[in-house]
Every structure is written in structure tokens, then in C-alpha cells.
Write a protein that holds these residues in place. Structure first.
Motif, short mmCIF file in Angstrom:
data_model
loop_
_atom_site.label_atom_id
_atom_site.label_comp_id
_atom_site.label_asym_id
_atom_site.label_seq_id
_atom_site.Cartn_x
_atom_site.Cartn_y
_atom_site.Cartn_z
N THR A 85 0.27 -1.33 -0.11
CA THR A 85 -0.32 -0.32 0.34
C THR A 85 0.61 1.11 0.05
O THR A 85 0.81 1.97 -0.85
CB THR A 85 -0.70 0.27 1.24
N PHE A 120 -4.86 7.43 -1.78
CA PHE A 120 -5.31 6.18 -0.96
C PHE A 120 -4.57 7.85 0.56
O PHE A 120 -4.21 8.17 0.70
CB PHE A 120 -3.55 5.66 0.19
N PRO A 121 -6.22 7.02 1.56
CA PRO A 121 -6.82 6.82 1.33
C PRO A 121 -8.22 7.24 0.35
O PRO A 121 -8.01 7.65 -0.52
CB PRO A 121 -7.80 6.58 2.51
N SER A 122 -9.14 6.08 -0.34
CA SER A 122 -9.70 5.93 -1.29
C SER A 122 -11.31 5.68 -0.99
O SER A 122 -11.34 5.29 -0.05
CB SER A 122 -9.46 5.36 -2.83
N ASN A 151 3.30 6.82 -2.34
CA ASN A 151 1.80 5.58 -2.57
C ASN A 151 2.37 4.61 -3.70
O ASN A 151 2.16 4.50 -4.65
CB ASN A 151 0.67 6.52 -3.12
#
Length: 511
Positions: free
Chosen positions: A294, A323-325, A317
Motif C-alpha cells: 500500500t 490512499f485512502p480512497s 503511495n
């Protein structure tokens, strides 16, 4: 597979958030809350939400309204939750096999199919209704006889546009008087992916075994291929069936360890059909994906004199979208510390707390505040949090999705190849990150400046990247509606749950 590793589609799927999309107590609570706060839009809210969280029940009713007609006063959401409803079982199966595999190759990847507006053939009777898979020339007779579907090759099964049907979500938003005044991009995972090095033009498709340049499909990360091959999908299989060396495991993991913990703690009351062991497997796979695939964090440079220590922290990323999504309630952040020669912390920013909050985060301390994006941090009460924060039509921070008129802040880490200047308004960067030259496609670089006057070195500099799928501030706002049974239910689960975030990456150096 050929080495005896379990490839069972049902076993893997049943313990995922996809399988439990309808049983997710946070989702149930949020739907109830949004309807309570926007009662005039009850039908719009409920239909939009169940179209992807309870998709089989919703489409069954739409196809056979005379047989399954829901009382408009009750609404589809509460009707499908009712154990006495004819559609309860179909609703409870969440995003099931026969749902995704029946989606037609019509308009995928375009606005006409976003927000759950995909097409399923509900007219063709058994055993001739098509159900799609990634393989050419499937053995058809066994499935036609046993379950009444006719298996067929569907190129859409190897296309991120298939996932976009539900993971691209636009919702109406209202002003302070309750009038609908626009449409809000609540979730834009697919567009983020298209605007990265991993995306590709709409309509391109892949054979299951091919790799095309930098392209990484949603399916490649969230349904990784069996490494060992030799998979026979069904037993007992006809003699002519050939084992598959490219088989997508139905793991469907993202980053929602928190909700998996709640499911594991409340199996019976939530009617979870997966075992503790299988949920634990999915939880382990989720943590592994967060920690291996991640993001990365590193200390790029450190300078010091007698008075100050300056450290540059680089965050990278690794995923194919922000990120975050997804829904704007998630956050990732940097926990940064400096220790002196005795191991005493002399500076700390972003400490995660047991109640789910972040020390120093203005959003967790005030319903109207939030942490801006920082290029440089000089004080412990400043925290670099990568998140999307909504504002309403009066430009105030809001956690009510139907008041979300735009983003007052969106500095979520961008995927590689993302070009800020070319991004549409739906996926743009908002707030101070938009003018930060060190915030680019692929990551961010931030400077920490620490007063070390009178402190004894050598100093240990550490940076940790944390992720939480549900923010403390969001839950606190949701709890304003504790009078609603579904909100009260979730609040009880939340209170008892382990709220500590997952550490995605960490680094430290001594200077």
C-alpha cells in the motif's frame, strides 16, 4: 490448487466486506442517519444505497414489482432488513456471485453505469440466462443443469470498468433548507485509477493471462491470481475440464480491518455466515495488503545544529488510486517522534489514541475544525493527515453526506502518474496541498523542524504511517443520532471494538 492451497471461491468471499455489504452495521447506521437528517429524500437515499449494498433484492423488486412491492412508507432499506420480507435473504447476501457475474457489458466505465446503474438481464429464463466469467469456451452443461445459468466468456470480467459500477458514486447534496442544489462526487476510485500510470482508456480489455505495460487492474490487486496454478474450479468436474493456471482468488480485501474486527466480535447478532477462522484469514490478508503493497515511508534527509533538528519524511503511495480512497471517512497519517539519547520523547506529532482519535487533530477536538495540509510541521499539535474533508453549501465542515457540496480539504496521497493540473474537479486536490510542490503524483515529502536546544543526542528520528477506515470525528458526528436504533447498535459495537489503527509502514534512524 495443484499444491493443495484452498482456492474455494465461497470460502474466500463469505468473509469479505463484499459479502457482508448489507450487514455492515456502520453502513446501516449511516443510511438511517442520512434519512433522519434529510427525510424529504428518504426514497432517493435508500434506493441509491441499496442498489449497491443490497443489489439482488433491489433488482428483484424492480423486475417483479407486483410480487415484491415495498410499502413506500417503510422504504426499501428497512423492508429488506426485515426478516419477514420475501427479499430479506437476497438482500443479506450482499454483493454476491450471481450479481457481479451477471453484469452486462453495456456502458461500463461511463457515467451511465456509475452509482449502481449497471445492467442485468432479468428477462431470459433458466437455463439460458448468461452468467459471465473470464475464460473462453467454458464447459456449459454442468452449470446449466445444476443452477440454471449458461456460463459465457465476458471480457468485462477483466476490466476495472466493471468495478466502477459501484465504486464510482455520485450523490445529490442539499442546502441548509433541504433543497437539492447539485451532485457530489462521494467516491471516485475508478477516475483516480484512470488518472494514474496504472489506468488505461475505457474499453480496453485483457485476456486473463496477459500483462500490459504499467496497467494494473482492480482485479489484479483485490483478486490476486493463484501463484501455484492448477486450479479446478468445481468438483465433481467433467473429464474435459482443464485446470486453470490463471485463477483469480476471491479475496476482495481493501483496508477495513476495523469492520472485520466488529464482524468477528458480533458473529451471531449480525448473522455473519462466515466462521471466525475465515474472517481471521480475511483480516490477515487485509493487514498484509496494507503493510506490503500500500505505501512506504522513509526519512529522506536530516540536518541538525545545536538548536534545531530538521527531518524530511517521504511518503510513497503504491496503490493505483488515492490512499485512502472511497467514502470520505477514512484517513492515513504520520506519527513522527524524536527521542534523545536516553530514549525520552522530546517531540511527537500524530500519536494514535485508544479511543480512535489522533492526538492534536483539530477535527477530533472540534466538530468544526480540521488539520490543514502541512509542508512543514514545527509543533506537536500539528499533524499531517491525508484525508478528504467535506464542506456544506455554507462552507462549513460537514460529515453528513447529503450536505457535502465539495471538499474543503483533499490531500489524500495520489497514485503514481497523477497530474494535478489535468485532474478534473471530481478528483482534484483541495486545500493547501494544491500549492505544495512536494505533494505530487506518487507521494508527499514533508519537513519536521524540532527544537533540540539543551537536549542530548544522538537523537532517534522515527516516522510511522497509520491508516484508519473510519475517523473518530465521523463517528462522533454519527452519534448525534443515537436515538435511531441502527445508530445505537453501531455505537455499541464501536465502543467495544479495538479502535487502534493499522501501522502501514515505519522507519527510524539515529543521528
Amino acid at each position: 490448487d495443484k499444491n493443495g492451497k484452498d482456492m474455494s471461491i465461497a470460502n474466500h468471499w463469505r468473509s469479505t466486506m463484499m459479502a457482508n455489504a448489507a450487514k455492515d452495521p456502520l453502513w446501516q447506521a449511516k443510511v438511517a442517519s442520512e434519512v433522519s437528517r434529510n427525510p424529504a429524500l428518504k426514497e432517493v437515499i435508500e434506493k441509491k444505497c441499496v442498489s449497491c449494498h443490497m443489489p439482488m433484492a433491489y433488482r428483484q423488486e424492480n423486475e417483479l414489482p407486483d410480487k415484491y412491492k415495498t410499502d413506500s412508507k417503510v422504504g426499501v432499506f428497512h423492508a429488506y432488513l426485515d426478516r419477514n420480507s420475501k427479499l430479506h435473504e437476497a438482500a443479506q447476501d450482499g454483493v454476491s456471485c450471481s450479481l457481479c457475474h451477471q453484469i452486462q457489458d453495456k456502458g461500463l466505465g461511463t457515467e451511465e453505469t456509475f452509482s449502481g446503474k449497471f445492467t442485468i438481464d432479468m428477462k431470459t429464463p433458466a437455463p439460458d440466462r448468461k452468467i459471465f466469467g473470464p475464460y473462453r469456451d467454458p464447459i456449459r452443461d454442468t452449470m446449466k443443469v445444476s443452477v440454471g445459468f449458461d456460463p459465457a466468456y465476458g471480457p468485462q470480467m477483466n476490466d476495472s470498468a466493471l468495478c466502477a459500477a459501484c465504486h464510482m458514486l455520485y450523490t445529490p447534496y442539499v442546502d441548509s433548507k433541504g433543497n437539492v442544489v447539485g451532485t457530489f462526487p462521494e467516491q471516485t476510485v475508478y477516475l483516480e485509477w484512470l488518472n494514474s500510470i496504472y489506468g488505461e482508456a475505457i474499453g480496453k480489455r485483457h485476456e486473463i493471462s496477459e500483462t500490459v505495460g504499467n496497467v494494473r487492474l482492480c482485479q489484479e490487486c483485490h483478486m490476486p491470481h493463484s501463484e501455484d496454478g492448477g486450479v479446478v474450479i468445481a468438483y465433481y468436474a467433467p473429464k474435459e475440464v482443464q485446470p486453470k493456471d490463471h485463477f483469480s482468488q476471491h479475496h476482495f480485501v481493501g483496508g477495513n480491518v476495523f469492520m472485520l474486527n466488529i464482524l468477528m466480535d458480533n458473529l451471531a447478532v449480525l448473522d455473519i455466515r462466515a466462521s471466525q477462522a475465515k474472517l481471521a484469514d480475511t483480516r490477515a490478508r487485509t493487514i498484509a495488503q496494507l503493510q506490503k503493497d500500500t505505501a512506504r515511508i522513509s526519512i529522506a534527509a536530516v540536518e541538525q545544529d545545536k538548536k534545531r533538528l530538521t527531518a524530511e519524511v517521504q511518503v510513497e503511495n503504491l496503490v493505483g488510486h488515492k490512499f485512502p480512497s472511497g467514502i470520505p471517512i477514512r484517513r492515513t497519517w504520520i506519527h513522527f517522534t524524536v527521542k534523545d539519547s536516553d530514549g525520552t520523547i522530546i517531540f511527537e506529532s500524530g500519536k494514535p489514541l485508544a479511543d480512535g482519535s489522533i492526538a492534536g487533530n483539530a477535527a477530533d477536538e472540534s466538530s468544526s475544525g480540521f488539520e490543514p495540509h502541512y509542508a512543514e510541521i514545527t509543533s506537536p499539535d500539528q499533524v499531517q493527515i491525508y484525508e478528504a474533508m467535506m464542506h456544506d453549501t455554507d462552507n462549513n465542515v460537514t460529515y453528513t453526506l447529503l450536505r457535502g457540496a465539495g471538499y474543503i480539504k483533499d490531500n489524500r496521497l495520489l497514485p503514481k502518474g497523477f497530474e494535478l493540473k489535468k485532474a478534473s474537479s471530481d478528483i482534484a486536490v483541495y486545500g493547501k496541498a494544491a500549492s505544495d510542490d512536494n505533494f505530487t503524483g506518487g507521494g508527499d515529502r514533508i519537513t519536521y523542524s524540532v527544537d533540540i536546544a539543551g537536549k542530548k543526542g544522538p537523537f532517534t528520528v522515527a516516522a510511522e504511517l497509520y491508516f484508519a477506515p473510519v475517523s473518530y470525528a465521523f463517528v462522533r458526528d454519527l452519534q448525534k443520532d443515537l436515538n435511531l436504533p441502527l445508530v445505537a447498535n453501531f455505537s455499541r459495537y464501536f465502543t467495544r471494538a479495538d479502535k487502534m489503527p493499522v501501522m502501514v509502514a515505519a522507519t527510524s534512524k539515529m543521528f
